[in-house]
Design a protein around this motif. Sequence first.
Motif, mmCIF file in Angstrom:
data_model
loop_
_atom_site.group_PDB
_atom_site.id
_atom_site.type_symbol
_atom_site.label_atom_id
_atom_site.label_comp_id
_atom_site.label_asym_id
_atom_site.label_seq_id
_atom_site.Cartn_x
_atom_site.Cartn_y
_atom_site.Cartn_z
ATOM 1 N N LYS A 54 -20.148 16.238 6.373
ATOM 2 C CA LYS A 54 -20.002 14.928 5.743
ATOM 3 C C LYS A 54 -19.360 15.025 4.358
ATOM 4 O O LYS A 54 -19.543 14.156 3.507
ATOM 5 C CB LYS A 54 -21.360 14.210 5.636
ATOM 6 N N ARG A 55 -18.580 16.075 4.141
ATOM 7 C CA ARG A 55 -17.876 16.250 2.871
ATOM 8 C C ARG A 55 -16.374 16.198 3.092
ATOM 9 O O ARG A 55 -15.887 16.460 4.195
ATOM 10 C CB ARG A 55 -18.263 17.589 2.213
ATOM 11 N N SER A 56 -15.640 15.883 2.031
ATOM 12 C CA SER A 56 -14.184 15.844 2.141
ATOM 13 C C SER A 56 -13.632 17.257 2.192
ATOM 14 O O SER A 56 -14.006 18.116 1.389
ATOM 15 C CB SER A 56 -13.570 15.075 0.975
ATOM 16 N N LYS A 57 -12.765 17.505 3.153
ATOM 17 C CA LYS A 57 -12.139 18.822 3.303
ATOM 18 C C LYS A 57 -10.811 18.859 2.556
ATOM 19 O O LYS A 57 -10.456 19.866 1.948
ATOM 20 C CB LYS A 57 -11.908 19.124 4.786
ATOM 21 N N VAL A 58 -10.068 17.756 2.610
ATOM 22 C CA VAL A 58 -8.768 17.655 1.954
ATOM 23 C C VAL A 58 -8.672 16.281 1.314
ATOM 24 O O VAL A 58 -9.097 15.281 1.897
ATOM 25 C CB VAL A 58 -7.607 17.819 2.962
ATOM 26 N N GLN A 59 -8.133 16.231 0.106
ATOM 27 C CA GLN A 59 -7.894 14.958 -0.571
ATOM 28 C C GLN A 59 -6.588 15.065 -1.344
ATOM 29 O O GLN A 59 -6.418 15.977 -2.150
ATOM 30 C CB GLN A 59 -9.060 14.631 -1.513
ATOM 31 N N PHE A 60 -5.654 14.167 -1.080
ATOM 32 C CA PHE A 60 -4.367 14.226 -1.782
ATOM 33 C C PHE A 60 -3.716 12.857 -1.811
ATOM 34 O O PHE A 60 -4.063 11.968 -1.032
ATOM 35 C CB PHE A 60 -3.433 15.246 -1.122
ATOM 36 N N LYS A 61 -2.781 12.684 -2.743
ATOM 37 C CA LYS A 61 -2.033 11.430 -2.875
ATOM 38 C C LYS A 61 -0.776 11.547 -2.020
ATOM 39 O O LYS A 61 0.116 12.325 -2.311
ATOM 40 C CB LYS A 61 -1.675 11.141 -4.325
ATOM 41 N N ALA A 62 -0.706 10.738 -0.957
ATOM 42 C CA ALA A 62 0.385 10.835 0.001
ATOM 43 C C ALA A 62 1.513 9.853 -0.288
ATOM 44 O O ALA A 62 2.666 10.109 0.073
ATOM 45 C CB ALA A 62 -0.151 10.588 1.408
ATOM 46 N N HIS A 63 1.193 8.721 -0.928
ATOM 47 C CA HIS A 63 2.191 7.672 -1.168
ATOM 48 C C HIS A 63 2.021 7.106 -2.569
ATOM 49 O O HIS A 63 0.950 7.200 -3.168
ATOM 50 C CB HIS A 63 2.060 6.553 -0.137
ATOM 51 N N ASN A 64 3.072 6.473 -3.061
ATOM 52 C CA ASN A 64 3.054 5.866 -4.386
ATOM 53 C C ASN A 64 2.493 4.453 -4.367
ATOM 54 O O ASN A 64 2.424 3.797 -5.409
ATOM 55 C CB ASN A 64 4.464 5.853 -4.984
ATOM 56 N N ASP A 65 2.130 3.975 -3.207
ATOM 57 C CA ASP A 65 1.488 2.675 -3.053
ATOM 58 C C ASP A 65 0.479 2.797 -1.916
ATOM 59 O O ASP A 65 0.296 3.880 -1.355
ATOM 60 C CB ASP A 65 2.533 1.592 -2.765
ATOM 61 N N LYS A 72 -2.840 11.176 13.618
ATOM 62 C CA LYS A 72 -2.476 12.555 13.921
ATOM 63 C C LYS A 72 -1.914 12.615 15.338
ATOM 64 O O LYS A 72 -2.497 12.055 16.266
ATOM 65 C CB LYS A 72 -3.668 13.491 13.801
ATOM 66 N N CYS A 73 -0.786 13.304 15.498
ATOM 67 C CA CYS A 73 -0.187 13.525 16.805
ATOM 68 C C CYS A 73 0.174 14.996 16.925
ATOM 69 O O CYS A 73 1.010 15.501 16.157
ATOM 70 C CB CYS A 73 1.062 12.658 16.986
ATOM 71 N N LYS A 74 -0.492 15.683 17.859
ATOM 72 C CA LYS A 74 -0.291 17.126 18.019
ATOM 73 C C LYS A 74 -0.514 17.832 16.685
ATOM 74 O O LYS A 74 -1.572 17.710 16.090
ATOM 75 C CB LYS A 74 1.093 17.418 18.607
ATOM 76 N N ASP A 75 0.480 18.527 16.175
ATOM 77 C CA ASP A 75 0.308 19.276 14.932
ATOM 78 C C ASP A 75 0.812 18.520 13.718
ATOM 79 O O ASP A 75 1.012 19.095 12.655
ATOM 80 C CB ASP A 75 1.026 20.625 15.029
ATOM 81 N N LYS A 76 1.007 17.204 13.846
ATOM 82 C CA LYS A 76 1.577 16.407 12.756
ATOM 83 C C LYS A 76 0.612 15.309 12.326
ATOM 84 O O LYS A 76 -0.058 14.695 13.152
ATOM 85 C CB LYS A 76 2.906 15.780 13.181
ATOM 86 N N PHE A 91 -0.002 19.364 9.830
ATOM 87 C CA PHE A 91 -1.451 19.282 9.672
ATOM 88 C C PHE A 91 -2.056 20.609 9.244
ATOM 89 O O PHE A 91 -2.978 20.645 8.421
ATOM 90 C CB PHE A 91 -2.093 18.809 10.974
ATOM 91 N N ASN A 92 -1.562 21.701 9.781
ATOM 92 C CA ASN A 92 -2.099 23.009 9.398
ATOM 93 C C ASN A 92 -1.936 23.282 7.910
ATOM 94 O O ASN A 92 -2.788 23.904 7.281
ATOM 95 C CB ASN A 92 -1.429 24.118 10.210
ATOM 96 N N GLN A 93 -0.834 22.790 7.342
ATOM 97 C CA GLN A 93 -0.625 22.971 5.905
ATOM 98 C C GLN A 93 -1.689 22.215 5.118
ATOM 99 O O GLN A 93 -2.231 22.718 4.132
ATOM 100 C CB GLN A 93 0.767 22.464 5.508
ATOM 101 N N GLU A 105 0.681 19.409 -5.756
ATOM 102 C CA GLU A 105 2.118 19.625 -5.854
ATOM 103 C C GLU A 105 2.645 20.483 -4.709
ATOM 104 O O GLU A 105 3.818 20.426 -4.380
ATOM 105 C CB GLU A 105 2.446 20.287 -7.199
ATOM 106 N N SER A 106 1.778 21.269 -4.082
ATOM 107 C CA SER A 106 2.223 22.124 -2.990
ATOM 108 C C SER A 106 2.256 21.381 -1.662
ATOM 109 O O SER A 106 2.716 21.918 -0.673
ATOM 110 C CB SER A 106 1.301 23.340 -2.873
ATOM 111 N N ILE A 107 1.746 20.158 -1.625
ATOM 112 C CA ILE A 107 1.714 19.377 -0.395
ATOM 113 C C ILE A 107 2.973 18.529 -0.315
ATOM 114 O O ILE A 107 3.133 17.576 -1.065
ATOM 115 C CB ILE A 107 0.469 18.478 -0.339
#
Length: 387
Positions: A54-65, A72-76, A91-93, A105-107
């Motif tokens: 019940k914890r966040s595994k990944v958190q990132f800013k994907a869009h500017n809005d 998710k579709c297959k590996d994307k 997705f693996n990244q 910045e690496s995402i």
Amino acid sequence: MSKKKVSSETPPSPIYIFRGHAEQINSLEFIENNRYLISGDAEGNIIIWDMISKRSKVQFKAHNDGILNVVKCKDKLISHGRDNTLHVWKFNQLSNIKDGGNKEESIKPEISLTVNSINFCKFDFCYEESHIEISDKRDELFIAVPSAEDSSGIDIWDITNQKLIVSSIGLDQNSKTGYCMGIKIFSNNTFQNLQSITKNYFILAAYESGSVILWSIIINTNELMSKEKNNFAVEKLWDRKEHGESVLSIDLSSDKQFAISTSGDNKIVKYNFDEEFRKEPLIKSTTIKYAGIAEVKIRSDGKIFATAGWDTKIRIFSSKSMKPLAILSYHRESVYALAFSRIESMDEQDRDKSTEEGKDLGNEERTEKHYLVGGGKDQRISLWEIY
């Protein structure tokens, strides 16, 4: 919850509350055999939650809005933002990056497309594996979004080739539908030779006028890599106007036998299809006390569906009878997003357990959980266990 609990005088309660977003939640989706939950908010942030801890595994800013949709579709992982972009991520990244931190910045997305987001309409996708035994066979991943030319139309992108293959569906029909508000794209290729280069796709589209229209699109997939245009034919199969206000959401059952739409009004409409989708659907509807249903989701087994209300309530209905089964009350502000965990058949479970990915993610422990999540303006995600 059991059926006994639903009918009892004591209102059901969420079994967990996820807190991590600082803005309104617009998108929710279970992935990886229900092992993870993806959420997207109005500031463009995406969180991938581990359903065991019940914890966040990944958190990132994907869009500017704001995020409109994440799937998710297959590996994307595919995200659609209010910044008029659609990003495709590996997705693996993402899954290898620890929660939050200084690694944003690496995402970087693998693919970025400029699309239309003016009308808050969420994209939809259709994925088909290639069955043609040739050395350069490629799977087909098509994305349907409101048209960049006019928000009343619909564009189809071939993500594999990063190419716009069908544009402005519906703009030449001289109909006053208003903005396209909801899209479901799916195929009808089971009736064709699997090696055929001509494929039949359908788009179930919901509009600002209150109409729902089914479009048939014939695509010559052998020419997707060519520079020629008009390798497709579009036909309107039927048009039904059952809502008095803008349609806000539409969902399609997994078996493609029916769809359900909701609106700014208080009406919920079910569309029962014939086998080839060409006849006008049989209509069944029901109403609730309060107007404004932001989203509808049908569970994967098709037995029940849920609605997200502006009145803060999540409602559960029988798909067959359209009768209400439960009202889930937790949120203090409007609910805008819902997601059911996928309920799999035994054949599907056995197939998933045979994959290395399934073993790594522990899907055996998660597939039997009948979960529903809801989120919205109060920035919280409620988790419910549904019969």
